[in-house]
Scaffold this motif. Structure first.
Motif, short mmCIF file in Angstrom:
data_model
loop_
_atom_site.label_atom_id
_atom_site.label_comp_id
_atom_site.label_asym_id
_atom_site.label_seq_id
_atom_site.Cartn_x
_atom_site.Cartn_y
_atom_site.Cartn_z
N ARG A 10 0.85 -1.21 0.15
CA ARG A 10 0.15 -0.06 -0.01
C ARG A 10 0.86 1.29 -0.05
O ARG A 10 1.90 1.51 0.57
CB ARG A 10 -0.78 0.13 1.43
CG ARG A 10 -2.09 -0.47 1.14
CD ARG A 10 -3.11 -0.17 2.10
NE ARG A 10 -4.53 -0.96 2.09
CZ ARG A 10 -5.27 -0.70 1.07
NH1 ARG A 10 -5.10 0.45 0.48
NH2 ARG A 10 -6.49 -1.48 0.97
N GLU A 11 0.53 2.26 -0.64
CA GLU A 11 0.96 3.61 -0.67
C GLU A 11 1.06 4.24 0.80
O GLU A 11 0.00 3.79 1.41
CB GLU A 11 0.26 4.51 -1.68
CG GLU A 11 0.57 4.41 -2.97
CD GLU A 11 0.00 5.33 -3.93
OE1 GLU A 11 0.72 5.96 -4.73
OE2 GLU A 11 -1.11 5.75 -3.71
N ASN A 12 2.21 4.85 1.13
CA ASN A 12 2.05 5.47 2.40
C ASN A 12 3.05 6.73 2.20
O ASN A 12 3.62 7.01 1.26
CB ASN A 12 2.73 4.45 3.49
CG ASN A 12 3.86 3.76 3.16
OD1 ASN A 12 4.83 4.60 3.08
ND2 ASN A 12 3.96 2.45 3.29
N ASP A 13 3.50 7.24 3.30
CA ASP A 13 4.44 8.47 3.32
C ASP A 13 5.60 7.96 2.76
O ASP A 13 6.33 9.02 2.24
CB ASP A 13 4.63 9.15 4.78
CG ASP A 13 3.56 9.72 5.18
OD1 ASP A 13 2.35 10.06 4.52
OD2 ASP A 13 3.21 9.88 6.44
N GLN A 14 6.31 6.63 2.63
CA GLN A 14 7.36 6.48 2.29
C GLN A 14 7.22 5.63 0.97
O GLN A 14 8.28 5.39 0.47
CB GLN A 14 8.41 5.72 3.44
CG GLN A 14 8.47 6.55 4.44
CD GLN A 14 9.11 5.90 5.53
OE1 GLN A 14 8.95 4.78 5.84
NE2 GLN A 14 10.43 6.38 6.14
#
Length: 123
Positions: A10-14
């Motif tokens: 999943r996409e996240n801040d990193q």
């Protein structure tokens, strides 16, 4: 994150996914944001559904696109990222090649994304 391919992640801040037709300016903005935080990876040529990587896409004229992304990062991020602050490489996904940008936490904050005469700070 630094596996060969983030299928199912999943996409996240990193971790961010961009389609094969991503605009170089949008990638430069994401790089500036990651330099201001704790770094991360941007994968170009990745299909996603609700923020989860589901597959890879053909990137037409891969060498030209890689150069366009590198040029955008170097010209649209201030201060200009140093070579040790980001790396752009190819990764194979089945029979396709995608691009991965590894961004390290920047040491000369704040970094701005420059668009026209405006500077945008994502911190």
């Amino acid at each position: 994150m630094s596996q060969s391919y983030p299928l199912g992640e999943r996409e996240n801040d990193q971790l961010e996914f961009k389609r094969a037709d991503a605009r170089p300016e949008a990638v430069a903005r994401a790089v500036a944001s990651m330099l201001n935080s704790s770094g991360g990876e941007i994968w170009i040529g990745i299909e996603e559904n609700s923020g989860r990587a589901t597959g890879a896409q053909v990137i037409p004229d891969l060498d030209r696109k890689r150069s366009a992304f590198r040029d955008a990062i170097l010209s649209a991020v201030e201060p200009t990222p140093l070579s040790e602050e980001f790396d752009l490489d190819e990764r194979s996904v089945a029979t396709l090649k995608v691009l991965r940008i590894v961004v390290k936490k920047g040491g000369r904050k704040p970094y701005a994304w420059v668009h026209g005469s405006a500077r945008h700070f994502d911190i």
